[in-house]
Design an enzyme around this catalytic site. Structure first.
Site, short mmCIF file in Angstrom:
data_model
loop_
_atom_site.label_atom_id
_atom_site.label_comp_id
_atom_site.label_asym_id
_atom_site.label_seq_id
_atom_site.Cartn_x
_atom_site.Cartn_y
_atom_site.Cartn_z
CG ASP A 301 -1.71 -1.23 1.42
OD1 ASP A 301 -1.97 -1.90 0.41
OD2 ASP A 301 -2.08 -1.54 2.57
C1 26A Z 1 -12.09 -6.82 1.63
N1 26A Z 1 -10.82 -6.99 2.29
C2 26A Z 1 -10.44 -8.34 2.57
C3 26A Z 1 -10.02 -5.90 2.59
C4 26A Z 1 -8.80 -6.00 3.28
C5 26A Z 1 -8.06 -4.83 3.47
N2 26A Z 1 -8.45 -3.63 3.01
C6 26A Z 1 -9.63 -3.59 2.38
N3 26A Z 1 -10.41 -4.68 2.17
N4 26A Z 1 -8.11 -7.02 3.86
C7 26A Z 1 -6.98 -6.49 4.38
N5 26A Z 1 -6.95 -5.17 4.14
C8 26A Z 1 -5.95 -4.19 4.53
O1 26A Z 1 -4.74 -4.45 3.92
C9 26A Z 1 -3.78 -3.69 4.62
C10 26A Z 1 -2.40 -4.21 4.36
O2 26A Z 1 -2.11 -4.14 3.02
C11 26A Z 1 -5.65 -4.20 6.02
O3 26A Z 1 -6.56 -3.36 6.70
C12 26A Z 1 -4.21 -3.69 6.07
O4 26A Z 1 -4.14 -2.38 6.59
#
Ligand code: 26A
Length: 346
Positions: A301
């Site tokens: 990210d």
């Molecule tokens: C719908 N899902 C599974 C998700 C996520 C996500 N952000 C949005 N939608 N699953 C994990 N994360 C985020 O990925 C970040 C690390 O790359 C987590 O909140 C974490 O901050």
């Protein structure tokens, strides 16, 4: 009422609070989790958040594209980034709002009255992280919110859109609306594939938005998951990057650029062209000593955030990649998807 200002970068996705703690194999096994993965929580996962809190979990603002938005703003002049998604009417939502404010990111959250703010359980084992997300309010984002005149006017004023692929599980019409706006006015549209499960189980949704992308981001496991899902018959990252760059494109005034990060290995960038030929470039990452690494959650990210800052700032592709790699190297020295404070300059 104050007239909304324009922000050049608009990001859309799922605002989540990360509940992050160190775990062990027994904890992963209890919930049937892989050491390094991202999944949507099912009923059987719902106790994991309490288990993590019992392990002295830290509450860290997360949500992949929200991390990217904060990262991009970290490297851009004030009032450059607006972030959109849906939160609940609760303490966690307030934490997210305050963190974005502190980072200088303008938020336009839809606030759902019924559902709590979404959360992501993050189990750290060594250098691995397993993420289990209960979207809750984040799943309630609706195209109607984006189309509200005061929100749509921000969409129209933006020049660059960044959407986290995780939003493909939530509201495809909103992603398409941004893609259409970008294509119609020759603006820049970027999307990250976000996780292998998006390429596997949200394949059709993903394929419906990829034609809008000017920049497609993924890491090596997502690239391979995409290739497998499309029977491309290759696990070669350069080959996959080339094929991603050549996929059909809505706006033919810009080439497609596919960017594949692979941890400490070089970042592969494939640049398509109108004639169908593809140029491939490789960029070494910035090396960090093992001792300096705190955790790698959110590294991708951060990379996307630095890259977006470069593109919004009118920098070249090569410089933008370097900005992404710089911000990723800074973020992995922090706990979770965070950036150094006081601010360091590139
Ligand atoms: C719908 N899902 C599974 C998700 C996520 C996500 N952000 C949005 N939608 N699953 C994990 N994360 C985020 O990925 C970040 C690390 O790359 C987590 O909140 C974490 O901050």
């Amino acid at each position: 009422m104050a007239v909304p200002q324009g922000y050049p970068l608009l990001c859309l996705e799922n605002p989540l609070l990360d509940i992050q703690a160190r775990g062990d194999d027994a904890l992963l096994e209890k919930y049937g989790l892989k050491a390094n993965d991202a999944i949507l929580a099912e009923d059987k996962h719902m106790d994991i958040y309490e288990d993590l809190i019992a392990r002295d979990a830290k509450l860290i603002p997360g949500g992949a594209a929200q991390n990217t938005a904060r990262g991009a703003q970290y490297m851009l002049p004030e009032q450059s980034v607006v972030y959109i998604g849906c939160i609940g009417k609760d303490k966690y939502g307030e934490i997210l709002k305050k963190t974005c404010e502190k980072a200088g990111v303008h938020t336009e959250y839809r606030v759902d009255e019924a559902q709590p703010t979404g959360k992501c359980g993050v189990v750290i084992t060594g250098h691995n992280r397993s993420m289990c997300t209960h979207l809750a309010a984040a799943n309630e984002y609706k195209i109607e919110h984006l189309k509200q005149p005061e929100i749509w006017s921000l969409v129209e004023k933006a020049q660059v859109y960044y959407v986290g692929g995780y939003h493909l599980t939530v509201c495809v019409p909103a992603i398409i609306a941004l893609g259409e706006e970008a294509a119609a006015k020759n603006k820049t549209f970027m999307l990250s594939i976000s996780a292998p499960f998006i390429a596997q189980f949200f394949k059709d949704q993903l394929d419906s938005v990829l034609p809008y992308t000017d920049y497609t981001f993924c890491n090596e496991t997502e690239a391979i998951a995409y290739s497998e899902g499309h029977q491309w018959g290759t696990e070669d990252i350069t080959e996959i990057a080339k094929k991603l760059a050549q996929l059909p494109k809505k706006n033919t005034q810009r080439p497609r650029v596919a960017i594949v990060t692979q941890g400490t290995l070089p970042t592969i960038v494939a640049i398509g062209s109108a004639t169908g030929s593809v140029e491939v470039k490789e960029f070494k990452v910035r090396e960090i000593s093992k001792e300096a690494i705190n955790d790698t959650n959110g590294a991708g990210d951060a990379f996307a955030g630095g890259f977006c800052a470069g593109i919004v700032g009118g920098k070249s592709l090569d410089d933008s990649i370097d900005m992404g790699q710089w911000l990723a190297s800074k973020s992995i020295q922090e706990l979770g998807p965070s950036y150094p404070f006081p601010k360091q300059t590139y």
